[in-house]
Design an enzyme around this catalytic site. Structure first.
Site, PDB file in Angstrom:
ATOM      1  N   GLU A   1      11.547  -0.553   3.276  1.00  0.00           N
ATOM      2  CA  GLU A   1      10.795  -0.660   4.248  1.00  0.00           C
ATOM      3  C   GLU A   1      11.357  -1.900   5.367  1.00  0.00           C
ATOM      4  OE1 GLU A   1       7.787   0.950   0.911  1.00  0.00           O
ATOM      5  OE2 GLU A   1       9.583  -0.720   1.365  1.00  0.00           O
TER       6      GLU A   1
ATOM      7  N   HIS B   1      13.556  -5.216   0.828  1.00  0.00           N
ATOM      8  CA  HIS B   1      12.984  -3.809   0.470  1.00  0.00           C
ATOM      9  C   HIS B   1      13.579  -2.715   1.565  1.00  0.00           C
ATOM     10  CE1 HIS B   1       9.753  -5.723  -2.525  1.00  0.00           C
ATOM     11  NE2 HIS B   1      10.941  -6.317  -2.516  1.00  0.00           N
TER      12      HIS B   1
ATOM     13  N   CYS C   1       5.861  -5.683   2.056  1.00  0.00           N
ATOM     14  CA  CYS C   1       6.282  -4.578   2.811  1.00  0.00           C
ATOM     15  C   CYS C   1       4.890  -3.977   3.841  1.00  0.00           C
ATOM     16  CB  CYS C   1       6.765  -3.110   2.340  1.00  0.00           C
ATOM     17  SG  CYS C   1       8.505  -3.687   1.587  1.00  0.00           S
TER      18      CYS C   1
END
Length: 155
Positions: free
Chosen positions: A54, A52, A85
């Site tokens: 992040e 992801h 995240c």
């Protein structure tokens, strides 16, 4: 300045979504007024469900500063972090989170993290994915060894 950093996160989300890297998510990590890490969603292009925005930004920043702690840094992310995240942000010791879209905005385009938010507080026995403890005695021995390790690096 904050607006500039958020605009960069949004720009990363747009560019990399259009290039086919993954979903429409971008993030930058800032410390002392400078970007020290950038990331975007690479889930489908890297076949990594943990990639992801992040998380990839945290990996980039930690690599650049050569430290697993990003204490004192801030993250600007184009969307409210999912539970994974958010955990990574806490583990990396980032001090503040700025976000653009909400989890509801993400759900509206079929990125629904609500299921995960609902699973976390459940008792282990009530979760959708079965969790079965095994090997506890042997695993606990390793923990005991860590506890007494004189050259460990705490984190």
């Amino acid at each position: 300045m904050k607006h500039e950093f958020m605009q960069r996160a949004i720009e990363l989300s747009r560019i990399n979504m259009r290039d086919g890297a993954g979903g429409p998510f971008g993030a930058v990590i800032v410390k002392d007024g400078k970007i020290i890490g950038e990331g975007w969603n690479k889930v489908t292009s890297s076949n990594d469900p943990t990639a992801h925005a992040e998380v990839t930004a945290i990996r980039d920043a930690c690599s650049k500063v050569k430290n697993f702690s990003l204490e004192g840094a801030e993250i600007y992310t184009s969307c409210e972090p999912c539970p994974m995240c958010l955990s990574a942000i806490y583990w990396s010791r980032i001090s503040k989170i700025y976000y653009g879209n909400t989890r509801k905005d993400a759900a509206d385009i079929e990125f629904d993290d609500d299921f995960l938010y609902q699973e976390i507080p459940k008792d282990i026995k009530d979760r959708k994915v079965p969790m079965i403890q095994c090997g506890h005695t042997e695993a606990l021995e390793v923990f005991k060894e860590w506890q007494h390790k004189v050259d460990k690096v705490p984190y």
